[in-house]
Design a protein around this motif. Structure first.
Motif, PDB file in Angstrom:
ATOM      1  N   TYR A   1       0.861  -1.178   0.000  1.00  7.92           N
ATOM      2  CA  TYR A   1       0.000   0.000   0.000  1.00  7.92           C
ATOM      3  C   TYR A   1       0.903   1.235   0.000  1.00  7.92           C
ATOM      4  CZ  TYR A   1      -3.546   3.289   1.807  1.00  7.92           C
ATOM      5  OH  TYR A   1      -4.376   4.346   1.989  1.00  7.92           O
ATOM      6  N   ASP A   2       0.472   2.310  -0.670  1.00  8.74           N
ATOM      7  CA  ASP A   2       1.374   3.442  -0.887  1.00  8.74           C
ATOM      8  C   ASP A   2       1.940   4.038   0.391  1.00  8.74           C
ATOM      9  OD1 ASP A   2      -0.967   4.627  -0.035  1.00  8.74           O
ATOM     10  OD2 ASP A   2      -1.259   5.875  -1.810  1.00  8.74           O
TER      11      ASP A   2
ATOM     12  N   VAL B   1       4.801   1.694   1.482  1.00  3.18           N
ATOM     13  CA  VAL B   1       5.914   1.732   0.542  1.00  3.18           C
ATOM     14  C   VAL B   1       6.682   3.043   0.695  1.00  3.18           C
ATOM     15  CG1 VAL B   1       6.561   1.797  -1.891  1.00  3.18           C
ATOM     16  CG2 VAL B   1       4.858   0.148  -1.105  1.00  3.18           C
ATOM     17  N   THR B   2       5.969   4.140   0.871  1.00  3.40           N
ATOM     18  CA  THR B   2       6.621   5.434   1.091  1.00  3.40           C
ATOM     19  C   THR B   2       7.490   5.394   2.344  1.00  3.40           C
ATOM     20  OG1 THR B   2       4.807   6.600  -0.009  1.00  3.40           O
ATOM     21  CG2 THR B   2       6.225   7.897   1.448  1.00  3.40           C
TER      22      THR B   2
ATOM     23  N   HIS C   1       6.323  -1.062  -6.328  1.00  3.67           N
ATOM     24  CA  HIS C   1       4.988  -1.487  -6.771  1.00  3.67           C
ATOM     25  C   HIS C   1       3.974  -1.029  -5.718  1.00  3.67           C
ATOM     26  CE1 HIS C   1       7.005  -4.338  -9.589  1.00  3.67           C
ATOM     27  NE2 HIS C   1       7.846  -4.506  -8.576  1.00  3.67           N
ATOM     28  N   MET C   2       3.303   0.097  -5.963  1.00  3.87           N
ATOM     29  CA  MET C   2       2.286   0.609  -5.042  1.00  3.87           C
ATOM     30  C   MET C   2       0.909   0.198  -5.536  1.00  3.87           C
ATOM     31  SD  MET C   2       3.404   4.491  -4.056  1.00  3.87           S
ATOM     32  CE  MET C   2       4.989   4.908  -3.324  1.00  3.87           C
ATOM     33  N   THR C   3       0.090  -0.333  -4.628  1.00  2.40           N
ATOM     34  CA  THR C   3      -1.271  -0.726  -4.990  1.00  2.40           C
ATOM     35  C   THR C   3      -2.230  -0.308  -3.897  1.00  2.40           C
ATOM     36  OG1 THR C   3      -0.675  -2.931  -4.151  1.00  2.40           O
ATOM     37  CG2 THR C   3      -0.735  -2.661  -6.531  1.00  2.40           C
ATOM     38  N   ASP C   4      -3.509  -0.343  -4.223  1.00  3.60           N
ATOM     39  CA  ASP C   4      -4.553   0.058  -3.283  1.00  3.60           C
ATOM     40  C   ASP C   4      -4.632  -0.908  -2.110  1.00  3.60           C
ATOM     41  OD1 ASP C   4      -7.781  -0.197  -2.613  1.00  3.60           O
ATOM     42  OD2 ASP C   4      -7.113   1.852  -2.977  1.00  3.60           O
ATOM     43  N   ASN C   5      -5.137  -0.420  -0.985  1.00  5.87           N
ATOM     44  CA  ASN C   5      -5.160  -1.263   0.224  1.00  5.87           C
ATOM     45  C   ASN C   5      -6.219  -2.363   0.175  1.00  5.87           C
ATOM     46  OD1 ASN C   5      -7.427   0.342   0.544  1.00  5.87           O
ATOM     47  ND2 ASN C   5      -6.972   0.966   2.638  1.00  5.87           N
TER      48      ASN C   5
ATOM     49  N   ARG D   1      -1.624  -8.419  -4.901  1.00  6.42           N
ATOM     50  CA  ARG D   1      -0.265  -8.018  -4.528  1.00  6.42           C
ATOM     51  C   ARG D   1       0.555  -9.224  -4.108  1.00  6.42           C
ATOM     52  NH1 ARG D   1      -0.956  -4.565   0.211  1.00  6.42           N
ATOM     53  NH2 ARG D   1      -1.846  -3.135  -1.299  1.00  6.42           N
TER      54      ARG D   1
END
Length: 253
Positions: A35-36, A39-40, A54-58, A64
């Motif tokens: 999740y972004d 990852v951040t 690889h950022m994806t929605d929660n 993922r």
């Protein structure tokens, strides 16, 4: 050498509460998935320059997990990140769910779960010692289970005398569920039962509010908040000009 995949818990947000083992896994990553927000946070720790992000929605946890497993089979070193501990409402269970429903070859992957400090532990340390007796953690989200089951678990936990920590207490899509949860708990617990709202513990936006079950309102929480409800054996130590300490008796009288 077997393919390897890391599933890492990044802790509650404070840099000091990220384990050396988690930092070591990130240092070996060819790919970081999550999740972004998480990852951040991993990027801020200093991952290798050539790491693919690889950022994806929660709500895309299973996709993922499958993506990470596929990357591992390609000889990459994927690191899947979660906040807190990856095994507590985190990505570890999604990875194993994907393995269970995926090709047999995925079972040969060396899946390494790296533990992290979960929110209930960091919050408890901030409040005093509210987990000194028996306790439970419950996610208030009904995205993956029906609300009736959530309410039943709340009621039974309160009847059992457990301190209750609520993850995912309130969101834009679920603005009223925390108040419904408080209403369920009021059927069992005394009005004076301590309730703590602990938001972003260990981060610059940290906020702590301690009140009682009678006065607790859902609007005091968001998705960055952990809500902790005491039991009959939770005590309050008042302090001049500061938030009180909470602790729960080790021995049931």
């Amino acid at each position: 050498m077997s393919p390897v995949l890391y599933v890492v818990g990044l802790g509650p947000g404070a840099m000091e509460q990220i384990t050396q083992e988690a930092q070591g896994a990130l240092a070996r990553a060819t790919d970081v998935l999550g999740y972004d927000l998480y990852v951040t946070r991993a990027i801020a720790l200093g991952i290798p320059e050539k790491t693919t992000i690889h950022m994806t929605d929660n709500r895309e946890e299973l996709d993922r997990a499958r993506h990470a497993l596929e990357l591992a089979m390609q000889g990459r070193i994927p690191v899947v990140v979660s906040g807190g501990d990856s095994g507590v409402f985190g990505m570890a269970s999604a990875v194993f769910e994907a393995v269970a429903g995926g090709p047999e070859v995925w079972r040969d992957i060396d899946i390494r779960i790296i533990p992290g400090v979960t929110a209930v532990l960091s919050v408890a340390a901030r409040l005093g010692a509210p987990l000194g007796g028996d306790f439970c953690v419950i996610s208030l989200s009904d995205n993956l289970k029906p609300w009736d089951l959530v309410a039943r678990r709340l009621r039974l936990a309160a009847e059992a005398g457990l301190v209750i920590a609520l993850y995912n207490p309130r969101s834009r899509s679920r603005p009223g569920q925390l108040d419904l949860g408080f209403a369920t708990l009021r059927e069992v617990l005394a009005d004076g039962t301590p309730v703590a709202f602990a938001r972003a513990i260990g981060r610059p936006a940290e906020q702590v509010e301690i009140t009682t079950l009678a006065r607790a309102r859902g609007e005091s929480a968001d998705m960055s908040t952990l809500v902790l409800i005491g039991c009959a054996h939770t005590r309050v130590i008042e302090r001049q000009g500061q938030n009180p300490w909470l602790y729960t008796l080790r021995r049931v009288p």
